[in-house]
Design an enzyme around this catalytic site. Structure first.
Site, PDB file in Angstrom:
ATOM      1  N   THR A  93       0.864  -1.185   0.000  1.00 43.78           N
ATOM      2  CA  THR A  93       0.000   0.000   0.000  1.00 43.78           C
ATOM      3  C   THR A  93       0.897   1.231   0.000  1.00 43.78           C
ATOM      4  O   THR A  93       1.617   1.482   0.971  1.00 43.78           O
ATOM      5  CB  THR A  93      -0.898   0.030   1.251  1.00 43.78           C
ATOM      6  N   LYS A 168      -7.364   1.888  -2.996  1.00 42.47           N
ATOM      7  CA  LYS A 168      -6.950   1.416  -1.661  1.00 42.47           C
ATOM      8  C   LYS A 168      -7.080   2.562  -0.643  1.00 42.47           C
ATOM      9  O   LYS A 168      -7.458   2.344   0.509  1.00 42.47           O
ATOM     10  CB  LYS A 168      -5.510   0.891  -1.734  1.00 42.47           C
ATOM     11  N   LYS A 236       0.263   4.933   8.461  1.00 45.70           N
ATOM     12  CA  LYS A 236       1.005   5.226   7.214  1.00 45.70           C
ATOM     13  C   LYS A 236       0.029   5.391   6.043  1.00 45.70           C
ATOM     14  O   LYS A 236       0.152   6.304   5.231  1.00 45.70           O
ATOM     15  CB  LYS A 236       1.991   4.069   6.980  1.00 45.70           C
TER      16      LYS A 236
HETATM   17  P1  NAP Z   1       5.319  -6.261   7.437  1.00 44.12           P
HETATM   18  O1  NAP Z   1       4.882  -7.447   8.211  1.00 44.12           O
HETATM   19  O2  NAP Z   1       5.986  -5.135   8.109  1.00 44.12           O
HETATM   20  O3  NAP Z   1       6.266  -6.830   6.260  1.00 44.12           O
HETATM   21  C1  NAP Z   1       6.966  -6.037   5.354  1.00 44.12           C
HETATM   22  C2  NAP Z   1       8.003  -6.938   4.705  1.00 44.12           C
HETATM   23  O4  NAP Z   1       8.656  -6.230   3.645  1.00 44.12           O
HETATM   24  C3  NAP Z   1       9.082  -7.382   5.697  1.00 44.12           C
HETATM   25  O5  NAP Z   1       9.315  -8.764   5.499  1.00 44.12           O
HETATM   26  C4  NAP Z   1      10.281  -6.528   5.304  1.00 44.12           C
HETATM   27  O6  NAP Z   1      11.533  -7.144   5.538  1.00 44.12           O
HETATM   28  C5  NAP Z   1      10.067  -6.367   3.823  1.00 44.12           C
HETATM   29  N1  NAP Z   1      10.694  -5.120   3.345  1.00 44.12           N
HETATM   30  C6  NAP Z   1      10.358  -3.858   3.736  1.00 44.12           C
HETATM   31  N2  NAP Z   1      11.121  -2.968   3.100  1.00 44.12           N
HETATM   32  C7  NAP Z   1      11.941  -3.682   2.294  1.00 44.12           C
HETATM   33  C8  NAP Z   1      12.953  -3.307   1.390  1.00 44.12           C
HETATM   34  N3  NAP Z   1      13.286  -2.025   1.186  1.00 44.12           N
HETATM   35  N4  NAP Z   1      13.596  -4.304   0.742  1.00 44.12           N
HETATM   36  C9  NAP Z   1      13.257  -5.595   0.939  1.00 44.12           C
HETATM   37  N5  NAP Z   1      12.300  -6.018   1.786  1.00 44.12           N
HETATM   38  C10 NAP Z   1      11.664  -5.063   2.457  1.00 44.12           C
HETATM   39  O7  NAP Z   1       4.095  -5.609   6.636  1.00 44.12           O
HETATM   40  P2  NAP Z   1       2.783  -6.348   6.088  1.00 44.12           P
HETATM   41  O8  NAP Z   1       1.732  -6.314   7.111  1.00 44.12           O
HETATM   42  O9  NAP Z   1       3.172  -7.627   5.438  1.00 44.12           O
HETATM   43  O10 NAP Z   1       2.356  -5.279   4.975  1.00 44.12           O
HETATM   44  C11 NAP Z   1       3.014  -5.195   3.733  1.00 44.12           C
HETATM   45  C12 NAP Z   1       2.285  -4.176   2.869  1.00 44.12           C
HETATM   46  O11 NAP Z   1       0.913  -4.599   2.684  1.00 44.12           O
HETATM   47  C13 NAP Z   1       2.218  -2.765   3.487  1.00 44.12           C
HETATM   48  O12 NAP Z   1       2.331  -1.795   2.487  1.00 44.12           O
HETATM   49  C14 NAP Z   1       0.846  -2.753   4.155  1.00 44.12           C
HETATM   50  O13 NAP Z   1       0.339  -1.434   4.281  1.00 44.12           O
HETATM   51  C15 NAP Z   1       0.030  -3.594   3.183  1.00 44.12           C
HETATM   52  N6  NAP Z   1      -1.147  -4.260   3.778  1.00 44.12           N
HETATM   53  C16 NAP Z   1      -1.099  -4.821   5.019  1.00 44.12           C
HETATM   54  C17 NAP Z   1      -2.226  -5.447   5.539  1.00 44.12           C
HETATM   55  C18 NAP Z   1      -2.225  -6.114   6.903  1.00 44.12           C
HETATM   56  O14 NAP Z   1      -3.310  -6.460   7.392  1.00 44.12           O
HETATM   57  N7  NAP Z   1      -1.073  -6.318   7.540  1.00 44.12           N
HETATM   58  C19 NAP Z   1      -3.395  -5.510   4.792  1.00 44.12           C
HETATM   59  C20 NAP Z   1      -3.418  -4.966   3.523  1.00 44.12           C
HETATM   60  C21 NAP Z   1      -2.282  -4.340   3.025  1.00 44.12           C
HETATM   61  P3  NAP Z   1      12.133  -7.337   7.017  1.00 44.12           P
HETATM   62  O15 NAP Z   1      11.792  -8.756   7.370  1.00 44.12           O
HETATM   63  O16 NAP Z   1      13.578  -7.120   6.887  1.00 44.12           O
HETATM   64  O17 NAP Z   1      11.472  -6.313   7.905  1.00 44.12           O
END
Ligand code: NAP
Length: 290
Positions: A93, A168, A236
């Site tokens: 997102t 979104k 965010k």
């Molecule tokens: P998260 O658990 O914080 O995971 C983010 C992942 O991306 C982590 O594994 C992180 O690696 C990796 N990452 C971040 N920056 C990076 C970079 N520069 N290079 C390589 N890897 C990188 O977040 P999430 O909940 O999965 O959410 C991911 C996205 O989906 C976000 O944009 C969020 O807004 C969206 N989203 C989330 C939800 C939800 O319910 N959680 C629902 C819909 C959409 P590390 O392991 O090193 O930290």
């Protein structure tokens, strides 16, 4: 389709597993390599140590990373190493502007791009039932179908690149309003000394029914906020909405109020809790000394 998946967090890890189930996943990369190794151990796919290592093996890349600067940094790397004709799908997102910037940069190298942010939380990611909001060319959307079908129950093309992210933002404003209304209503119910489980049952069967009320209501009234969607991540997203509305000179009341509340939760050390912890603030309205 041979997918390379980048970003194995709360959403990305189960999404990558669903692509593997559909026999589409070839390789994975994550900033913290141990997560890639864990997924490779579980599925037999390749755990890449660097993004360019996947370029020769994959024709499609799916991203699910944290924020705008991450998507721009990764698409920068992809632009420098992918073959022309490769497809990049971004499920993170981020702002519509970021999607357009990433697409523009990749297009200079003849790499196709689809912004395809998702809704449905970690449950939807695990069950392969996400709602997916897409922006891009029709032919790119068609090409992405096998991956979209493995990840979600519904994918809709909303317009050119950026339209998925704009939709979104619409979703996140609605989520904020629902979270505000449900947490406030249940704190009020609590103050009326009502039987809360029965309130949730009956109110959740009428005009105020919502996924948030029926799935998060029972835990929040017990002071539990099991993770689905982190406060810090929704904050965010609402900052993106705030900027997009700001371009038109508008401050949206639900967005502004929720950002203020999330800031308080962050200051109280609750940024990593589920957004249902907004109930903490509503509960405190009735018990100011708590
Ligand atoms: P998260 O658990 O914080 O995971 C983010 C992942 O991306 C982590 O594994 C992180 O690696 C990796 N990452 C971040 N920056 C990076 C970079 N520069 N290079 C390589 N890897 C990188 O977040 P999430 O909940 O999965 O959410 C991911 C996205 O989906 C976000 O944009 C969020 O807004 C969206 N989203 C989330 C939800 C939800 O319910 N959680 C629902 C819909 C959409 P590390 O392991 O090193 O930290």
């Amino acid at each position: 389709m041979k997918v390379g998946f980048i970003g194995l967090g709360a959403m990305g890890y189960p999404m990558a597993l669903n692509l593997r189930k559909a026999r589409l996943l070839t390789a994975v990369y994550n900033r913290t390599h141990s997560k890639a190794e864990a997924l490779a151990g579980e599925t037999g796919c390749v755990a890449a140590c660097a993004i360019p290592d996947m370029a020769a093996q994959c024709d499609t890349f799916v991203l699910c990373v944290s924020a705008d600067q991450d998507v721009l940094a990764i698409t920068d790397t992809l632009a420098g190493c992918l073959h022309p004709g490769t497809l990049v799908m971004d499920c993170s997102t981020v702002s519509a502007d970021t999607a357009r910037k990433a697409a523009g940069h990749l297009a200079q190298h003849a790499i196709a791009f689809l912004d395809c942010p998702v809704s449905g939380g970690t449950e939807g990611a695990k069950n392969g039932t996400l709602a997916i909001m897409c922006g891009g060319e029709e032919k790119v959307f068609e090409r992405a179908q096998p991956a979209l079908n493995a990840l979600g129950k519904r994918s809709v093309l909303l317009g050119p690149v950026g339209a998925g992210q704009a939709t979104k933002a619409v979703n996140q404003i609605a989520v904020a309003g629902i979270a505000q209304a449900v947490t406030e209503a249940l704190a009020f119910a609590e103050a009326q000394s009502l039987p809360l489980d029965r309130v949730i049952e009956v109110v959740g069967s009428g005009a105020a029914a919502s996924w948030f009320l029926s799935h998060r209501g029972p835990s929040m009234v017990r002071g539990q906020y099991p993770l689905g969607f982190k406060v810090a991540l929704h904050k965010k997203d609402l900052e993106i909405c705030q900027r997009m509305a700001g371009v038109r000179g508008v401050r949206l009341p639900v967005v502004e109020m929720t950002l203020l509340h999330y800031q308080r939760l962050l200051e109280g050390g609750h940024g990593d809790e589920d957004i249902s912890s907004l109930f903490r603030l509503k509960h405190a309205l009735f018990t100011p000394s708590a």
